[in-house]
Scaffold this motif. Structure first.
Motif, PDB file in Angstrom:
ATOM      1  N   ALA A 298       0.841  -1.203   0.000  1.00 23.53           N
ATOM      2  CA  ALA A 298       0.000   0.000   0.000  1.00 23.53           C
ATOM      3  C   ALA A 298       0.873   1.248   0.000  1.00 23.53           C
ATOM      4  CB  ALA A 298      -0.939  -0.013   1.203  1.00 23.53           C
ATOM      5  N   GLN A 299       1.934   1.226   0.787  1.00 24.71           N
ATOM      6  CA  GLN A 299       2.846   2.372   0.824  1.00 24.71           C
ATOM      7  C   GLN A 299       3.527   2.570  -0.527  1.00 24.71           C
ATOM      8  OE1 GLN A 299       3.286   4.677   3.264  1.00 24.71           O
ATOM      9  NE2 GLN A 299       4.544   5.713   1.750  1.00 24.71           N
ATOM     10  N   LEU A 300       3.936   1.471  -1.152  1.00 26.54           N
ATOM     11  CA  LEU A 300       4.564   1.572  -2.470  1.00 26.54           C
ATOM     12  C   LEU A 300       3.607   2.188  -3.491  1.00 26.54           C
ATOM     13  CD1 LEU A 300       6.404  -1.862  -2.726  1.00 26.54           C
ATOM     14  CD2 LEU A 300       7.476   0.395  -2.619  1.00 26.54           C
ATOM     15  N   LEU A 301       2.341   1.862  -3.371  1.00 24.38           N
ATOM     16  CA  LEU A 301       1.353   2.361  -4.326  1.00 24.38           C
ATOM     17  C   LEU A 301       0.971   3.817  -4.078  1.00 24.38           C
ATOM     18  CD1 LEU A 301      -0.948  -0.787  -4.530  1.00 24.38           C
ATOM     19  CD2 LEU A 301       0.493   0.118  -6.369  1.00 24.38           C
TER      20      LEU A 301
ATOM     21  N   SER B 178      -5.954  -6.943  -3.655  1.00 26.11           N
ATOM     22  CA  SER B 178      -7.341  -6.530  -3.835  1.00 26.11           C
ATOM     23  C   SER B 178      -8.224  -7.751  -4.054  1.00 26.11           C
ATOM     24  CB  SER B 178      -7.460  -5.570  -5.030  1.00 26.11           C
ATOM     25  OG  SER B 178      -8.812  -5.242  -5.257  1.00 26.11           O
ATOM     26  N   ALA B 179      -7.789  -8.650  -4.923  1.00 27.57           N
ATOM     27  CA  ALA B 179      -8.575  -9.854  -5.211  1.00 27.57           C
ATOM     28  C   ALA B 179      -8.751 -10.725  -3.967  1.00 27.57           C
ATOM     29  CB  ALA B 179      -7.912 -10.647  -6.337  1.00 27.57           C
TER      30      ALA B 179
ATOM     31  N   SER C  32       5.726   0.371  -9.116  1.00 23.72           N
ATOM     32  CA  SER C  32       6.345  -0.361 -10.209  1.00 23.72           C
ATOM     33  C   SER C  32       5.354  -1.397 -10.703  1.00 23.72           C
ATOM     34  CB  SER C  32       7.611  -1.061  -9.703  1.00 23.72           C
ATOM     35  OG  SER C  32       7.236  -2.113  -8.824  1.00 23.72           O
ATOM     36  N   PRO C  33       5.634  -2.042 -11.815  1.00 23.91           N
ATOM     37  CA  PRO C  33       4.738  -3.109 -12.268  1.00 23.91           C
ATOM     38  C   PRO C  33       4.564  -4.212 -11.221  1.00 23.91           C
ATOM     39  CG  PRO C  33       6.228  -2.479 -14.033  1.00 23.91           C
ATOM     40  CD  PRO C  33       6.683  -1.759 -12.797  1.00 23.91           C
ATOM     41  N   VAL C  34       5.609  -4.473 -10.443  1.00 23.91           N
ATOM     42  CA  VAL C  34       5.515  -5.516  -9.410  1.00 23.91           C
ATOM     43  C   VAL C  34       4.552  -5.088  -8.307  1.00 23.91           C
ATOM     44  CG1 VAL C  34       6.787  -6.790  -7.638  1.00 23.91           C
ATOM     45  CG2 VAL C  34       7.797  -6.464  -9.898  1.00 23.91           C
ATOM     46  N   SER C  35       4.697  -3.842  -7.822  1.00 18.27           N
ATOM     47  CA  SER C  35       3.790  -3.392  -6.767  1.00 18.27           C
ATOM     48  C   SER C  35       2.357  -3.296  -7.286  1.00 18.27           C
ATOM     49  CB  SER C  35       4.254  -2.067  -6.162  1.00 18.27           C
ATOM     50  OG  SER C  35       4.323  -1.049  -7.131  1.00 18.27           O
TER      51      SER C  35
ATOM     52  N   PHE D 218      -7.368  -1.372  -2.018  1.00 18.28           N
ATOM     53  CA  PHE D 218      -6.242  -1.764  -2.880  1.00 18.28           C
ATOM     54  C   PHE D 218      -6.576  -1.551  -4.351  1.00 18.28           C
ATOM     55  CE2 PHE D 218      -4.227  -3.856   0.760  1.00 18.28           C
ATOM     56  CZ  PHE D 218      -2.902  -3.514   0.514  1.00 18.28           C
ATOM     57  N   ALA D 219      -7.810  -1.825  -4.744  1.00 16.17           N
ATOM     58  CA  ALA D 219      -8.201  -1.583  -6.137  1.00 16.17           C
ATOM     59  C   ALA D 219      -8.090  -0.097  -6.474  1.00 16.17           C
ATOM     60  CB  ALA D 219      -9.628  -2.084  -6.368  1.00 16.17           C
ATOM     61  N   MET D 220      -8.500   0.746  -5.555  1.00 17.36           N
ATOM     62  CA  MET D 220      -8.395   2.197  -5.777  1.00 17.36           C
ATOM     63  C   MET D 220      -6.941   2.649  -5.847  1.00 17.36           C
ATOM     64  SD  MET D 220     -11.538   3.435  -3.360  1.00 17.36           S
ATOM     65  CE  MET D 220     -11.173   5.167  -3.536  1.00 17.36           C
ATOM     66  N   LEU D 221      -6.098   2.098  -4.958  1.00 15.35           N
ATOM     67  CA  LEU D 221      -4.680   2.466  -4.991  1.00 15.35           C
ATOM     68  C   LEU D 221      -4.041   2.059  -6.313  1.00 15.35           C
ATOM     69  CD1 LEU D 221      -3.460   1.495  -1.399  1.00 15.35           C
ATOM     70  CD2 LEU D 221      -3.816   3.788  -2.328  1.00 15.35           C
ATOM     71  N   VAL D 222      -4.380   0.881  -6.800  1.00 20.84           N
ATOM     72  CA  VAL D 222      -3.838   0.431  -8.085  1.00 20.84           C
ATOM     73  C   VAL D 222      -4.323   1.350  -9.200  1.00 20.84           C
ATOM     74  CG1 VAL D 222      -3.939  -1.406  -9.805  1.00 20.84           C
ATOM     75  CG2 VAL D 222      -3.491  -1.974  -7.404  1.00 20.84           C
ATOM     76  N   ALA D 223      -5.620   1.674  -9.182  1.00 18.64           N
ATOM     77  CA  ALA D 223      -6.184   2.517 -10.238  1.00 18.64           C
ATOM     78  C   ALA D 223      -5.558   3.917 -10.243  1.00 18.64           C
ATOM     79  CB  ALA D 223      -7.696   2.620 -10.065  1.00 18.64           C
ATOM     80  N   MET D 224      -5.195   4.418  -9.073  1.00 18.36           N
ATOM     81  CA  MET D 224      -4.645   5.772  -8.966  1.00 18.36           C
ATOM     82  C   MET D 224      -3.122   5.810  -9.093  1.00 18.36           C
ATOM     83  SD  MET D 224      -7.187   7.388  -6.025  1.00 18.36           S
ATOM     84  CE  MET D 224      -5.949   7.131  -4.810  1.00 18.36           C
ATOM     85  N   SER D 225      -2.472   4.649  -9.080  1.00 14.38           N
ATOM     86  CA  SER D 225      -1.003   4.634  -9.147  1.00 14.38           C
ATOM     87  C   SER D 225      -0.533   4.853 -10.569  1.00 14.38           C
ATOM     88  CB  SER D 225      -0.454   3.312  -8.602  1.00 14.38           C
ATOM     89  OG  SER D 225      -0.661   2.283  -9.530  1.00 14.38           O
ATOM     90  N   ASP D 226       0.738   5.163 -10.680  1.00 10.68           N
ATOM     91  CA  ASP D 226       1.354   5.376 -11.988  1.00 10.68           C
ATOM     92  C   ASP D 226       2.026   4.124 -12.511  1.00 10.68           C
ATOM     93  OD1 ASP D 226       0.609   8.062 -11.961  1.00 10.68           O
ATOM     94  OD2 ASP D 226       2.447   8.665 -10.927  1.00 10.68           O
ATOM     95  N   GLY D 227       1.915   2.998 -11.766  1.00  7.05           N
ATOM     96  CA  GLY D 227       2.650   1.783 -12.091  1.00  7.05           C
ATOM     97  C   GLY D 227       2.164   1.052 -13.235  1.00  7.05           C
TER      98      GLY D 227
END
Length: 134
Positions: free
Chosen positions: A59-62, A82-83, A71-74, A125-134
């Motif tokens: 979560a911090q990485l995102l 999220s899943a 990154s793509p890994v995070s 987690f889904a929101m963090l992924v959607a808002m990240s630049d990764g």
């Protein structure tokens, strides 16, 4: 939230049943499985604590600008987390799950606290992924 839950699992792994009074009450409120009669093992509790701590790190990485760049890994880890949380949250309300975890107060706590918390974490987690630049 993830680190607080991880800390609870560390305490439980050390045999401390806080916030409950004894092992029997712990099994009824936290484990919930029909045939369970003991707390989970130290190893199981500590493993959950490590996974939850790693989830907090993801979560911090995102979210972190600067040094902690997504990154793509995070991003993949965020999608997986999220899943997992969303699946656990949805399973809470499945009849099969309820039939294998009928003990009270676990069933009530699962429906009103554990399941909704998992749905919130999964959505987060889904929101963090959607808002990240990764």
């Amino acid at each position: 939230v993830l680190l607080l839950i991880a800390l609870l699992h560390v305490l439980w792994g050390l045999g401390i049943v806080w916030p409950l009074r004894d092992e029997s009450a712990f099994v009824d409120a936290v484990v919930g499985f029909r045939q369970a009669d003991r707390m989970p093992s130290t190893m199981a509790c500590m493993a959950v604590a490590v996974v939850l701590s790693c989830a907090a790190a993801v979560a911090q990485l995102l979210t972190g600008p600067g040094v902690l760049v997504p990154s793509p890994v995070s991003t993949l880890l965020g999608i997986a987390l999220s899943a997992v949380f969303l699946i656990r949250g949805v399973i809470t309300y499945a009849p099969l799950w309820r039939s294998i975890t009928p003990r009270q107060p676990f069933a009530r706590l699962d429906a009103t606290l554990y399941g909704p918390l998992c749905l919130c974490l999964g959505t987060g987690f889904a929101m963090l992924v959607a808002m990240s630049d990764g």
